[in-house]
Design an enzyme around this catalytic site. Structure first.
Site, PDB file in Angstrom:
ATOM      1  CB  SER A  92      -0.190 -13.153  -3.590  1.00 39.36           C
ATOM      2  OG  SER A  92      -0.684 -13.714  -2.617  1.00 39.36           O
ATOM      3  CB  THR A 194       2.317 -10.553   0.544  1.00 40.93           C
ATOM      4  OG1 THR A 194       2.879  -9.864  -0.930  1.00 40.93           O
ATOM      5  CG2 THR A 194       3.578 -10.118   1.052  1.00 40.93           C
ATOM      6  CB  THR A 212       5.040 -11.079  -1.610  1.00 39.88           C
ATOM      7  OG1 THR A 212       4.495 -10.941  -2.658  1.00 39.88           O
ATOM      8  CG2 THR A 212       6.687 -10.930  -1.942  1.00 39.88           C
ATOM      9  NE  ARG A 222       6.771  -4.549  -8.470  1.00 42.35           N
ATOM     10  CZ  ARG A 222       5.795  -5.060  -7.644  1.00 42.35           C
ATOM     11  NH1 ARG A 222       6.198  -5.850  -6.426  1.00 42.35           N
ATOM     12  NH2 ARG A 222       5.352  -3.821  -6.599  1.00 42.35           N
ATOM     13  CB  THR A 245       0.073  -7.179   2.152  1.00 48.12           C
ATOM     14  OG1 THR A 245       0.016  -7.345   1.783  1.00 48.12           O
ATOM     15  CG2 THR A 245      -0.640  -6.018   3.496  1.00 48.12           C
ATOM     16  N   GLY A 246       0.102  -5.251   0.724  1.00 50.47           N
ATOM     17  CA  GLY A 246      -0.273  -4.086  -0.793  1.00 50.47           C
ATOM     18  C   GLY A 246       0.711  -4.027  -1.671  1.00 50.47           C
ATOM     19  N   GLY A 248       3.727  -2.326  -3.395  1.00 47.60           N
ATOM     20  CA  GLY A 248       4.854  -2.032  -2.503  1.00 47.60           C
ATOM     21  C   GLY A 248       5.356  -1.074  -2.988  1.00 47.60           C
TER      22      GLY A 248
END
Ligand code: SD4
Length: 337
Positions: A92, A194, A212, A222, A245-246, A248
């Protein structure tokens, strides 16, 4: 008579103004003193310090070594993030990152220093160390963001080498994914994702970085929160820093990292601020939070830290008092059970 009246009035007004200006001047002096005092009491009791998202011991150790040798927080976060960018097993970040739907690995990164400067690159192909390119954007261009081909060209002009970022393992995973082409944000990838990193150096200055490959199998073009100021990262050297993180899209809609720093400015601890930022996402009407993950880390000027996520299994590495530990974050669904 008229003239005398005018002179008296003018003298009175003049005196009045003098008093007002003196009061303002005294107040300003006092405010500066107060500010100095506030900054003094805010000085980190624990320095140097590094905090980073997920299970990233080597990256944090690398950053800590920079700080222990007297290096700046900015050098530390860059060095730490480069470790993950070069780690081909991490799917990632950097080389070996999972590609977009078309099989292209595109990277996002940003960096912020203790003076409030910021640099970012978005959707960059073929360059591994995008965190260092982001730093170059910050330091040698009049801009703060470069995107796609322009960013790649800039990187090459600065001496970065082009290389293929798609490893065999990531290509295989993408080919497997293509069979169904089903797009779902994956909640936690291997406890390793990330990297967002914040550091306080021996001078008490804070910097941060975030890098990331974004969401696996994203649409071409994207970009998530990670390279966006206030989204994936925000640092204010007088207050603290935060990183995300997660998913976005959800972080961006609440400007999560900026929100956390502003909440700390208003007096919340890093932990309280992270919890509030997660609550903002979860408490939105019709929030689909059960199906995605967001995690935050934060540090304030005193060296207090916080972390919080929606789902279980978010963790962070913390280097403090000479020790580097991976710590499991608390999460909101733990309380909603
Ligand atoms: C993004 N926030 O591009 C990144 C991805 C990520 O854990 O952090 N995954 O939305």
């Amino acid at each position: 008579m008229k003239r005398k009246y005018f002179m008296q009035k003018a003298t009175a007004v003049g005196l009045g103004l003098l008093i007002v200006f003196s009061v303002i001047a005294c107040k300003t002096e006092h405010t500066t003193e107060e500010k100095k005092e506030a900054i003094k009491t805010n000085e980190p009791s624990v320095k140097p310090l590094v905090i980073a998202t997920w299970n990233t011991p080597l990256a944090v150790e690398t950053a800590a070594k920079v700080l222990e040798k007297g290096g700046s927080a900015l050098d530390a976060v860059e060095a730490g993030c480069r470790i993950e960018e070069a780690n081909e097993e991490g799917q990632s970040v950097g080389k070996g990152g999972l590609p977009d739907r078309d099989g292209n690995v595109t990277l996002d990164a940003c960096i912020m220093d203790d003076k409030g400067n910021y640099g970012a690159v978005l959707c960059v192909k073929n360059i591994k160390h995008v965190i260092s390119v982001a730093r170059k954007v910050m330091e040698v261009t009049p801009h703060v963001m470069l995107v796609g081909e322009g960013a790649e060209q800039f990187a090459v002009s600065q001496g970065f080498e082009r290389e293929n970022l798609l490893t065999e393992a990531s290509k295989k995973a993408w080919e497997e994914w293509k069979k169904k082409s089903e797009y779902k944000p994956i909640i936690n990838i291997e406890n390793h994702d990330t990297i967002g990193m914040l550091a306080i150096d021996n001078d008490g200055n804070i910097s941060g970085a975030c890098t990331t490959s974004g969401l696996a199998y994203k649409m071409a073009g994207r970009v998530g929160d990670s390279p966006i100021i206030g989204g994936g990262l925000f640092v204010d050297n007088e207050v603290g820093g935060a990183a995300a993180t997660g998913l976005g899209e959800e972080v961006l809609k609440t400007v999560g990292s900026f929100l956390i720093v502003e909440l700390m400015r208003q007096g919340k601890s890093p932990q309280e601020a992270c919890e509030e930022a997660i609550a903002r996402i979860v408490n939105k009407p019709n929030s689909d939070f059960k199906n995605f993950q967001v995690g935050y880390i934060a540090v304030n000027k005193k060296g207090e830290t916080g972390a919080y996520s929606i789902h279980e299994w978010f963790s962070y590495n913390l280097y403090k008092n000479g020790e580097n530990k991976n710590i499991k974050s608390d999460f909101i669904l733990n309380r909603k059970k």
